[in-house]
Write a protein that holds these residues in place. Structure first.
Motif, PDB file in Angstrom:
ATOM      1  N   ALA A  98       0.833  -1.212   0.000  1.00 19.04           N
ATOM      2  CA  ALA A  98       0.000   0.000   0.000  1.00 19.04           C
ATOM      3  C   ALA A  98       0.858   1.247   0.000  1.00 19.04           C
ATOM      4  O   ALA A  98       0.681   2.154  -0.824  1.00 19.04           O
ATOM      5  CB  ALA A  98      -0.913   0.007   1.217  1.00 19.04           C
ATOM      6  N   ILE A  99       1.813   1.279   0.923  1.00 21.10           N
ATOM      7  CA  ILE A  99       2.665   2.458   1.062  1.00 21.10           C
ATOM      8  C   ILE A  99       3.464   2.675  -0.215  1.00 21.10           C
ATOM      9  O   ILE A  99       3.587   3.786  -0.717  1.00 21.10           O
ATOM     10  CB  ILE A  99       3.603   2.286   2.269  1.00 21.10           C
ATOM     11  N   GLU A 100       3.972   1.575  -0.751  1.00 24.15           N
ATOM     12  CA  GLU A 100       4.806   1.648  -1.929  1.00 24.15           C
ATOM     13  C   GLU A 100       4.056   2.185  -3.154  1.00 24.15           C
ATOM     14  O   GLU A 100       4.608   2.904  -3.974  1.00 24.15           O
ATOM     15  CB  GLU A 100       5.349   0.253  -2.235  1.00 24.15           C
ATOM     16  N   HIS A 101       2.785   1.800  -3.281  1.00 21.80           N
ATOM     17  CA  HIS A 101       2.060   2.120  -4.508  1.00 21.80           C
ATOM     18  C   HIS A 101       1.010   3.215  -4.350  1.00 21.80           C
ATOM     19  O   HIS A 101       0.329   3.554  -5.318  1.00 21.80           O
ATOM     20  CB  HIS A 101       1.388   0.863  -5.065  1.00 21.80           C
ATOM     21  N   ASN A 102       0.895   3.743  -3.150  1.00 19.04           N
ATOM     22  CA  ASN A 102      -0.166   4.710  -2.918  1.00 19.04           C
ATOM     23  C   ASN A 102      -0.039   5.929  -3.835  1.00 19.04           C
ATOM     24  O   ASN A 102      -1.019   6.375  -4.430  1.00 19.04           O
ATOM     25  CB  ASN A 102      -0.179   5.150  -1.451  1.00 19.04           C
ATOM     26  N   GLY A 103       1.156   6.435  -3.976  1.00 16.20           N
ATOM     27  CA  GLY A 103       1.371   7.595  -4.821  1.00 16.20           C
ATOM     28  C   GLY A 103       0.960   7.325  -6.259  1.00 16.20           C
ATOM     29  O   GLY A 103       0.227   8.110  -6.872  1.00 16.20           O
ATOM     30  N   ILE A 105      -1.110   5.120  -7.350  1.00 18.40           N
ATOM     31  CA  ILE A 105      -2.556   4.950  -7.454  1.00 18.40           C
ATOM     32  C   ILE A 105      -3.254   6.308  -7.437  1.00 18.40           C
ATOM     33  O   ILE A 105      -4.153   6.567  -8.236  1.00 18.40           O
ATOM     34  CB  ILE A 105      -3.068   4.052  -6.308  1.00 18.40           C
ATOM     35  N   GLN A 106      -2.823   7.171  -6.536  1.00 23.99           N
ATOM     36  CA  GLN A 106      -3.409   8.519  -6.483  1.00 23.99           C
ATOM     37  C   GLN A 106      -3.254   9.214  -7.830  1.00 23.99           C
ATOM     38  O   GLN A 106      -4.196   9.826  -8.343  1.00 23.99           O
ATOM     39  CB  GLN A 106      -2.747   9.350  -5.384  1.00 23.99           C
ATOM     40  N   ALA A 107      -2.055   9.112  -8.388  1.00 24.45           N
ATOM     41  CA  ALA A 107      -1.787   9.755  -9.678  1.00 24.45           C
ATOM     42  C   ALA A 107      -2.714   9.183 -10.746  1.00 24.45           C
ATOM     43  O   ALA A 107      -3.293   9.925 -11.547  1.00 24.45           O
ATOM     44  CB  ALA A 107      -0.327   9.536 -10.070  1.00 24.45           C
ATOM     45  N   SER A 108      -2.842   7.864 -10.749  1.00 27.57           N
ATOM     46  CA  SER A 108      -3.704   7.211 -11.734  1.00 27.57           C
ATOM     47  C   SER A 108      -5.141   7.698 -11.614  1.00 27.57           C
ATOM     48  O   SER A 108      -5.827   7.937 -12.608  1.00 27.57           O
ATOM     49  CB  SER A 108      -3.636   5.695 -11.550  1.00 27.57           C
ATOM     50  N   ARG A 109      -5.597   7.873 -10.385  1.00 30.05           N
ATOM     51  CA  ARG A 109      -6.962   8.345 -10.170  1.00 30.05           C
ATOM     52  C   ARG A 109      -7.154   9.743 -10.710  1.00 30.05           C
ATOM     53  O   ARG A 109      -8.163  10.042 -11.346  1.00 30.05           O
ATOM     54  CB  ARG A 109      -7.280   8.348  -8.675  1.00 30.05           C
TER      55      ARG A 109
ATOM     56  N   ARG B  56     -14.041  -0.895 -13.456  1.00 25.18           N
ATOM     57  CA  ARG B  56     -13.839   0.552 -13.548  1.00 25.18           C
ATOM     58  C   ARG B  56     -12.961   1.063 -12.410  1.00 25.18           C
ATOM     59  O   ARG B  56     -12.079   1.891 -12.602  1.00 25.18           O
ATOM     60  CB  ARG B  56     -15.185   1.276 -13.508  1.00 25.18           C
ATOM     61  N   HIS B  57     -13.202   0.555 -11.212  1.00 29.00           N
ATOM     62  CA  HIS B  57     -12.389   0.980 -10.069  1.00 29.00           C
ATOM     63  C   HIS B  57     -10.933   0.570 -10.251  1.00 29.00           C
ATOM     64  O   HIS B  57     -10.016   1.339  -9.985  1.00 29.00           O
ATOM     65  CB  HIS B  57     -12.949   0.370  -8.777  1.00 29.00           C
ATOM     66  N   LEU B  58     -10.739  -0.661 -10.719  1.00 27.50           N
ATOM     67  CA  LEU B  58      -9.380  -1.158 -10.923  1.00 27.50           C
ATOM     68  C   LEU B  58      -8.675  -0.366 -12.020  1.00 27.50           C
ATOM     69  O   LEU B  58      -7.480  -0.092 -11.932  1.00 27.50           O
ATOM     70  CB  LEU B  58      -9.419  -2.646 -11.285  1.00 27.50           C
ATOM     71  N   GLU B  59      -9.443   0.003 -13.026  1.00 24.35           N
ATOM     72  CA  GLU B  59      -8.868   0.793 -14.114  1.00 24.35           C
ATOM     73  C   GLU B  59      -8.493   2.181 -13.600  1.00 24.35           C
ATOM     74  O   GLU B  59      -7.408   2.686 -13.884  1.00 24.35           O
ATOM     75  CB  GLU B  59      -9.900   0.906 -15.244  1.00 24.35           C
ATOM     76  N   ARG B  60      -9.381   2.751 -12.829  1.00 29.90           N
ATOM     77  CA  ARG B  60      -9.124   4.074 -12.248  1.00 29.90           C
ATOM     78  C   ARG B  60      -7.869   4.063 -11.382  1.00 29.90           C
ATOM     79  O   ARG B  60      -7.076   5.010 -11.398  1.00 29.90           O
ATOM     80  CB  ARG B  60     -10.336   4.513 -11.424  1.00 29.90           C
ATOM     81  N   ASP B  61      -7.683   2.995 -10.639  1.00 27.62           N
ATOM     82  CA  ASP B  61      -6.518   2.901  -9.759  1.00 27.62           C
ATOM     83  C   ASP B  61      -5.256   2.488 -10.507  1.00 27.62           C
ATOM     84  O   ASP B  61      -4.189   2.393  -9.912  1.00 27.62           O
ATOM     85  CB  ASP B  61      -6.793   1.891  -8.636  1.00 27.62           C
ATOM     86  N   GLY B  62      -5.395   2.196 -11.789  1.00 33.66           N
ATOM     87  CA  GLY B  62      -4.215   1.840 -12.569  1.00 33.66           C
ATOM     88  C   GLY B  62      -3.774   0.396 -12.381  1.00 33.66           C
ATOM     89  O   GLY B  62      -2.635   0.047 -12.682  1.00 33.66           O
ATOM     90  N   LEU B  63      -4.657  -0.449 -11.883  1.00 33.78           N
ATOM     91  CA  LEU B  63      -4.290  -1.844 -11.663  1.00 33.78           C
ATOM     92  C   LEU B  63      -4.673  -2.716 -12.846  1.00 33.78           C
ATOM     93  O   LEU B  63      -4.150  -3.816 -13.007  1.00 33.78           O
ATOM     94  CB  LEU B  63      -4.978  -2.368 -10.398  1.00 33.78           C
ATOM     95  N   VAL B  64      -5.609  -2.219 -13.642  1.00 27.70           N
ATOM     96  CA  VAL B  64      -6.092  -2.991 -14.784  1.00 27.70           C
ATOM     97  C   VAL B  64      -6.159  -2.085 -16.004  1.00 27.70           C
ATOM     98  O   VAL B  64      -6.530  -0.910 -15.890  1.00 27.70           O
ATOM     99  CB  VAL B  64      -7.486  -3.597 -14.476  1.00 27.70           C
ATOM    100  N   SER B  65      -5.774  -2.605 -17.146  1.00 27.26           N
ATOM    101  CA  SER B  65      -5.890  -1.830 -18.382  1.00 27.26           C
ATOM    102  C   SER B  65      -7.086  -2.331 -19.185  1.00 27.26           C
ATOM    103  O   SER B  65      -7.436  -3.518 -19.126  1.00 27.26           O
ATOM    104  CB  SER B  65      -4.618  -1.974 -19.206  1.00 27.26           C
ATOM    105  N   ARG B  66      -7.694  -1.428 -19.924  1.00 27.16           N
ATOM    106  CA  ARG B  66      -8.883  -1.749 -20.702  1.00 27.16           C
ATOM    107  C   ARG B  66      -8.599  -1.401 -22.157  1.00 27.16           C
ATOM    108  O   ARG B  66      -8.238  -0.261 -22.467  1.00 27.16           O
ATOM    109  CB  ARG B  66     -10.062  -0.938 -20.171  1.00 27.16           C
ATOM    110  N   THR B  67      -8.729  -2.381 -23.037  1.00 27.50           N
ATOM    111  CA  THR B  67      -8.449  -2.148 -24.452  1.00 27.50           C
ATOM    112  C   THR B  67      -9.684  -2.442 -25.287  1.00 27.50           C
ATOM    113  O   THR B  67     -10.219  -3.555 -25.248  1.00 27.50           O
ATOM    114  CB  THR B  67      -7.303  -3.066 -24.927  1.00 27.50           C
TER     115      THR B  67
END
Lengths: 117, 117
Positions: A98-103, A105-109, B56-67
């Motif tokens: 969490a700590i490692e990726h929080n930044g 994730i925030q940026a992605s949002r 959508r949440h995973l995509e928003r958080d940058g954990l999943v890509s959507r093509t």
DNA sequence: CAGTATCCGGTAGGATACTG
DNA sequence: CAGTATCCTACCGGATACTG
């Protein structure tokens, strides 16, 4: 492994620790046995109701022990069991992630939410 | 570490992965990129609505890509990003703990719930 | 001190129907 | 195929008041 049983294994943990307060209570008790009021003070924002409920669930699952002393005024102490302590390390692994990726994730949002993009 | 920031770090992860389906979707995508319907079939019990929301949440958080492929009929593929893949290991750590202790927890519950004790 | 009891609003999430 | 759009319900969790 996660999906091996249709997700039941991972869900078994998640259902147990993913409510709003459980991990916080466990983490707090990791620092030593505490009385009800001490826990209440140590966890900002938790209500008496939720602290009681969380502790009961943890006790039921065998992660926390509850010791009542026959005194006046009453004294009740909570502590992690061996199994309770064993949850700390896996939890820390997740916390590190969490700590490692929080930044990131925030940026992605922000990118996702930005209508300009 | 968990309590170091008042629980914010650990809660950041938990809020992200602790809903009913997220971990299961991530775990399923770990096996490779999949289309919407394939995901839907691979995760028994999930509704279209929840699958969409979770993705959508995973995509928003940058954990999943959507093509999206410009075809008829439409084709949309989902895949884990690098960050998404990095979540698998911490999750496995937790899953291992779950599998290892599930029996003990069940036993503890039965004892706790048994009125005879 | 260490709880229980009650009320109550928000929301997660299921079922169902519709669409580009 | 890959989604939206709605409706509806259960339950999580906060606030408050009371008790052995």
């Amino acid at each position: 492994m996660i999906r091996g049983d249709g997700g039941r294994a991972i869900r078994a943990v998640l259902d147990r620790i993913c409510d709003k307060w459980t991990m916080l209570v466990v983490a707090t008790l990791d620092e030593g046995r505490l009385r009800f009021t001490e826990l209440h003070r140590s966890i900002p924002g938790i209500s008496q109701r939720m602290l009681t409920l969380t502790l009961r669930h943890l006790e039921r699952d065998g992660l926390v022990s509850r010791t009542v002393y026959a005194e006046v005024p009453p004294r009740v102490e909570y502590a992690l069991t061996t199994m309770g302590k064993s949850l700390i390390q896996p939890a820390l692994t997740l916390a590190s992630w969490a700590i490692e990726h929080n930044g990131q994730i925030q940026a992605s949002r922000e990118t996702y939410d930005d209508p300009a993009t």
